[in-house]
Design a protein around this motif. Structure first.
Motif, PDB file in Angstrom:
ATOM      1  N   LYS A 182       3.175   5.360  -2.454  1.00  0.00           N
ATOM      2  CA  LYS A 182       4.450   4.289  -1.409  1.00  0.00           C
ATOM      3  C   LYS A 182       4.581   6.451  -0.380  1.00  0.00           C
ATOM      4  O   LYS A 182       5.664   6.290   0.388  1.00  0.00           O
ATOM      5  CB  LYS A 182       5.666   4.888  -2.257  1.00  0.00           C
ATOM      6  CG  LYS A 182       5.577   3.423  -3.404  1.00  0.00           C
ATOM      7  CD  LYS A 182       5.923   2.290  -2.486  1.00  0.00           C
ATOM      8  CE  LYS A 182       7.757   2.349  -2.380  1.00  0.00           C
ATOM      9  NZ  LYS A 182       7.844   0.906  -1.455  1.00  0.00           N
ATOM     10  N   ILE A 183       4.039   7.083  -1.217  1.00  0.00           N
ATOM     11  CA  ILE A 183       4.518   8.558  -0.597  1.00  0.00           C
ATOM     12  C   ILE A 183       3.805   8.395   0.674  1.00  0.00           C
ATOM     13  O   ILE A 183       4.172   8.827   1.586  1.00  0.00           O
ATOM     14  CB  ILE A 183       4.127   9.713  -1.583  1.00  0.00           C
ATOM     15  CG1 ILE A 183       4.841  10.235  -2.776  1.00  0.00           C
ATOM     16  CG2 ILE A 183       3.884  11.455  -0.934  1.00  0.00           C
ATOM     17  CD1 ILE A 183       4.687  11.063  -3.478  1.00  0.00           C
ATOM     18  N   MET A 184       2.518   7.791   0.731  1.00  0.00           N
ATOM     19  CA  MET A 184       2.049   8.450   2.163  1.00  0.00           C
ATOM     20  C   MET A 184       2.871   7.363   3.498  1.00  0.00           C
ATOM     21  O   MET A 184       2.700   7.483   4.978  1.00  0.00           O
ATOM     22  CB  MET A 184       0.446   7.029   2.352  1.00  0.00           C
ATOM     23  CG  MET A 184      -0.794   8.059   1.050  1.00  0.00           C
ATOM     24  SD  MET A 184      -0.725   9.709   1.341  1.00  0.00           S
ATOM     25  CE  MET A 184      -0.084  11.046   0.091  1.00  0.00           C
ATOM     26  N   GLU A 185       3.293   6.641   3.114  1.00  0.00           N
ATOM     27  CA  GLU A 185       4.380   5.679   4.002  1.00  0.00           C
ATOM     28  C   GLU A 185       5.497   6.334   4.404  1.00  0.00           C
ATOM     29  O   GLU A 185       5.877   6.413   5.269  1.00  0.00           O
ATOM     30  CB  GLU A 185       4.955   3.913   2.854  1.00  0.00           C
ATOM     31  CG  GLU A 185       4.317   3.168   2.372  1.00  0.00           C
ATOM     32  CD  GLU A 185       4.398   2.431   2.223  1.00  0.00           C
ATOM     33  OE1 GLU A 185       6.026   1.916   1.385  1.00  0.00           O
ATOM     34  OE2 GLU A 185       4.153   1.076   1.455  1.00  0.00           O
ATOM     35  N   ILE A 186       6.440   7.603   3.306  1.00  0.00           N
ATOM     36  CA  ILE A 186       6.758   8.390   3.932  1.00  0.00           C
ATOM     37  C   ILE A 186       6.208   9.163   4.470  1.00  0.00           C
ATOM     38  O   ILE A 186       7.321   9.687   6.038  1.00  0.00           O
ATOM     39  CB  ILE A 186       7.238   8.916   2.152  1.00  0.00           C
ATOM     40  CG1 ILE A 186       8.418   8.004   1.873  1.00  0.00           C
ATOM     41  CG2 ILE A 186       8.048  10.121   2.693  1.00  0.00           C
ATOM     42  CD1 ILE A 186       8.974   8.832   0.101  1.00  0.00           C
TER      43      ILE A 186
END
Length: 351
Positions: A182-186
């Motif tokens: 999810k942080i990679m998506e951010i």
């Protein structure tokens, strides 16, 4: 198992992940870089981003980490997972639904080696509360009757999950990997130039380092008092390590670790000391690192051989033997010999 060849190569391995940046970081913006330490999911997490929108991305990442921790934590009486364990049927929301679905898929593909319904056994051994004990065999036998993730009922139309009456689940074996994804998506949404997140034994990187070079992740030695033994150079990948050295207690000279075999109810004893999985999919890497520790070497390599396009793996056995799958062999530097496993079409044995 499909036939595979083995070659020797100079590599290194260890049992926990330690991030090597080659940079000095501070907890504030500096030269378009931001690094922040966050305590969540029972560990210190470090989020780092580079670029003109680095601060906004790290702020959003911190918010997301705390949000997901509040959703997934079995130690939080208000979390969705706690409510599901208590009520047995609950409307869980998109993130919990996604993660439970992924967990069930891994349960099926690993033939039960990864099982989120093992939580009552974790409680029986005292790991969640850190009140350690050795359960009686009769207690373990009774609890095993309710360990079977295939019995979790998912109703996507209603957004509901239903558990059997005596079942409880814990997403701790996969939640950090999901969080790092999810942080990679951010990072992508904020257009950062480069980034990295370290969540305990999980590391995931976004693109290359700002200067275009690869990120370097050290795989620590599980034996106390020894430094990490090698470096893995990666870009845009997750590196997740699981091992019995992470959480354990000792009783009458015997060590009992926290990775419970869902089939026996006891800490897994398959001849492995640590497992490291490398993949672009952090959620997959997190779940498989636990599953492979439970499976043992032969079954883990068989699984890899069938899914080698999705991940690579480093297996360290209790006798010190190290096995590395071919996709990451050239990404390591080390002063120790390792067996590198290739497919039948791979490189022949070579010292």
């Amino acid at each position: 198992m499909t036939e595979m060849s083995v070659k020797k190569i100079t590599l290194i391995v260890c049992a926990a992940v330690f991030f090597l940046s080659g940079c000095t970081w501070k907890n504030e913006t500096s030269d378009n870089s931001v690094r922040r330490d966050i305590y969540a999911m029972d560990t210190v997490m470090t989020v780092t981003a580079y670029g003109s929108h680095a601060k906004e991305a790290v702020d959003a990442a911190e918010t997301e980490i705390k949000r997901l921790d509040a959703l997934f934590s079995t130690g939080n009486k208000d979390s969705i997972i706690t409510k599901l364990n208590e009520n047995k049927t609950e409307t869980v929301g998109e993130d919990c639904m996604n993660l439970i679905k992924k967990s069930k898929k891994l349960y099926q593909s690993t033939e039960g080696s990864f099982d989120i319904s093992v939580y009552p056994l974790m409680e029986a051994w005292g790991f969640p509360a850190k009140q350690y004990r050795i359960p009686k065999q009769s207690e373990i036998k009774q609890l095993l009757k309710n360990v079977d993730a295939s019995k979790i009922i998912i109703n996507e139309k209603k957004g509901e999950v239903t558990l059997p009456e005596q079942m409880k689940i814990d997403l701790g074996g996969i939640a950090k990997g999901y969080t790092s994804d999810k942080i990679m998506e951010i990072f992508r949404s904020y257009g950062v130039d480069a980034g990295m997140v370290s969540l305990g034994g999980n590391v995931q990187t976004y693109r290359t380092k700002p200067d275009g070079s690869l990120w370097k992740v050290g795989i620590e030695n599980p034996d106390q008092g020894k430094d990490y033994l090698g470096i893995l150079a990666i870009k845009g990948q997750a590196v997740v390590t699981s091992g019995g050295y992470e959480r354990y207690f000792e009783k009458d000279g015997k060590r009992y670790h926290h990775i419970i075999d869902p089939k026996t109810g006891y800490p897994a004893e398959t001849g492995l000391k640590s497992v490291t999985v490398v993949s672009k999919d952090g959620t997959l890497a997190d779940g498989l690192s636990t599953a492979f520790f439970v499976m043992g070497k032969a079954k883990a390599l068989d699984y890899w051989n069938k899914h080698s396009g999705q991940f690579d793996v480093i297996l360290e056995e209790t006798d010190g033997t190290i096995t590395v799958t071919g996709g990451i062999a050239e990404s390591f530097t080390s002063e120790y010999d390792f067996d590198v496993v290739e497919s039948k079409e791979g490189i022949a044995e070579n010292e």
